[in-house]
Enzyme design. Sequence first.
Site, PDB file in Angstrom:
ATOM      1  N   ARG A 160      55.659  47.215  34.169  1.00 53.78           N
ATOM      2  CA  ARG A 160      56.070  48.311  34.515  1.00 53.78           C
ATOM      3  C   ARG A 160      57.487  48.359  33.929  1.00 53.78           C
ATOM      4  O   ARG A 160      58.259  49.389  33.683  1.00 53.78           O
ATOM      5  CB  ARG A 160      56.179  48.459  35.966  1.00 53.78           C
ATOM      6  CG  ARG A 160      54.997  48.868  36.770  1.00 53.78           C
ATOM      7  CD  ARG A 160      55.164  49.008  38.268  1.00 53.78           C
ATOM      8  NE  ARG A 160      55.295  47.804  38.850  1.00 53.78           N
ATOM      9  CZ  ARG A 160      55.276  47.537  40.104  1.00 53.78           C
ATOM     10  NH1 ARG A 160      55.308  48.517  40.882  1.00 53.78           N
ATOM     11  NH2 ARG A 160      55.311  46.066  40.515  1.00 53.78           N
ATOM     12  N   ILE A 220      40.500  38.954  34.817  1.00 54.44           N
ATOM     13  CA  ILE A 220      40.343  38.022  35.884  1.00 54.44           C
ATOM     14  C   ILE A 220      41.431  38.320  37.011  1.00 54.44           C
ATOM     15  O   ILE A 220      41.885  37.645  37.919  1.00 54.44           O
ATOM     16  CB  ILE A 220      41.130  36.675  35.426  1.00 54.44           C
ATOM     17  CG1 ILE A 220      42.362  36.657  34.496  1.00 54.44           C
ATOM     18  CG2 ILE A 220      39.794  36.046  34.374  1.00 54.44           C
ATOM     19  CD1 ILE A 220      43.467  36.929  35.237  1.00 54.44           C
ATOM     20  N   ARG A 225      41.538  42.026  39.238  1.00 53.32           N
ATOM     21  CA  ARG A 225      40.803  42.628  40.465  1.00 53.32           C
ATOM     22  C   ARG A 225      39.806  43.653  39.597  1.00 53.32           C
ATOM     23  O   ARG A 225      39.965  44.237  38.506  1.00 53.32           O
ATOM     24  CB  ARG A 225      41.531  43.579  41.340  1.00 53.32           C
ATOM     25  CG  ARG A 225      42.199  42.509  42.398  1.00 53.32           C
ATOM     26  CD  ARG A 225      41.040  42.009  43.312  1.00 53.32           C
ATOM     27  NE  ARG A 225      41.833  41.327  44.606  1.00 53.32           N
ATOM     28  CZ  ARG A 225      42.097  39.935  44.320  1.00 53.32           C
ATOM     29  NH1 ARG A 225      41.889  39.240  43.400  1.00 53.32           N
ATOM     30  NH2 ARG A 225      42.789  39.337  45.408  1.00 53.32           N
ATOM     31  N   GLU A 260      32.097  44.451  43.868  1.00 51.25           N
ATOM     32  CA  GLU A 260      31.469  43.116  44.052  1.00 51.25           C
ATOM     33  C   GLU A 260      31.268  42.690  45.575  1.00 51.25           C
ATOM     34  O   GLU A 260      31.843  43.234  46.290  1.00 51.25           O
ATOM     35  CB  GLU A 260      32.517  42.040  43.339  1.00 51.25           C
ATOM     36  CG  GLU A 260      33.735  41.728  43.978  1.00 51.25           C
ATOM     37  CD  GLU A 260      34.586  40.716  43.419  1.00 51.25           C
ATOM     38  OE1 GLU A 260      35.128  39.960  43.820  1.00 51.25           O
ATOM     39  OE2 GLU A 260      34.771  40.669  42.039  1.00 51.25           O
ATOM     40  N   HIS A 311      33.707  35.801  40.446  1.00 50.27           N
ATOM     41  CA  HIS A 311      35.130  35.652  40.913  1.00 50.27           C
ATOM     42  C   HIS A 311      35.290  34.215  41.535  1.00 50.27           C
ATOM     43  O   HIS A 311      35.598  33.922  42.422  1.00 50.27           O
ATOM     44  CB  HIS A 311      35.071  36.854  42.344  1.00 50.27           C
ATOM     45  CG  HIS A 311      36.703  37.090  42.466  1.00 50.27           C
ATOM     46  ND1 HIS A 311      36.822  38.221  43.254  1.00 50.27           N
ATOM     47  CD2 HIS A 311      37.709  36.403  42.334  1.00 50.27           C
ATOM     48  CE1 HIS A 311      38.056  38.387  43.409  1.00 50.27           C
ATOM     49  NE2 HIS A 311      38.612  37.230  42.948  1.00 50.27           N
TER      50      HIS A 311
END
Length: 315
Positions: free
Chosen positions: A175, A230, A232, A261, A280
């Site tokens: 950002r 890696i 979300r 998931e 995950h």
Amino acid sequence: MKIDLLCHFEMDAGFPAHYEAAGFALHFALTPKDRNNLPADVAAKIRAVLTVGSIGLTAEQMDAMPKLEIICAQGVGFEQIDIAAARARNIQVTHGPGTNNSAVADHTLALMLAITRNIPDFDHRVRTGQWARSRIVTPGMFGKKLGIIGLGNIGMQIAHRCAGGFDMPVGYFNRRPVADSRYQYFDSRQSLARWADYLVVATPGGKETLNLIDAEVLRELGPRGYLINIARGTVVDTRAVIESLNNHTIAGAALDVLAGEPEVPEELVGITGNLVLTPHVAGRSPEAMSNMMKQVLENLNAHFSGQPVVTPVPA
């Protein structure tokens, strides 16, 4: 008297004993059905909840536990915890920044190398008697350009490994620019993807980053670019990834996380050669799991002894 603690996931072997020794009585709610339908006698005595960011805790679930005082997210993420609802109810919320950074960064490099060098497919071919027909030429990673979406603690460790070990130029999109960073800042996702050979997603999940990596970003990444996630699963538009892989408009993808998931879309399961999937597990080294457990216990013990918690979620 033990403090009743509700856990949303199965603990690693040996971990329950640590919590019990610290004065906690463990209860488990491992499925959405369990979490939404706690037995009344259990819900009435729960004072702490241990969850993860991708599971979280809703306002309705909080309301079912009138004695709830603290919610601990194991790991850095807390995107599915209703923070506003917790604060309105004077419930403390903590998370685990820094506990698994090294493990996630290591796994990222493993995914990058696996998709670049075609490791899963080579392994399968050797095991099925295709040695002679498998010795194709695959790309290298040394000197290629690394783009990172989210140059936080984990992103920084990935950058250091790639720049120092593989001589890779590093760029990033945040950002805002990171103060004193030696890496190149890009002011848009698209411009970073256009520049990069590898686009690594290391940003938090949640509404603000939903589908941040969409079809437009993947088009900019192009047929020589690799996507690595890696972070979300919700940060990446799964449908756009499937189309990009099937049409070979990106070179490949390696995904440790998926939206929805543990369910895996059938379209992804059927893609071979330019896709690597792991369940995950990036942050699940023995050291990382131990670090996360210790930090949760530090927060719980601080709270129930009347001290400030160690790692509250940001305001």
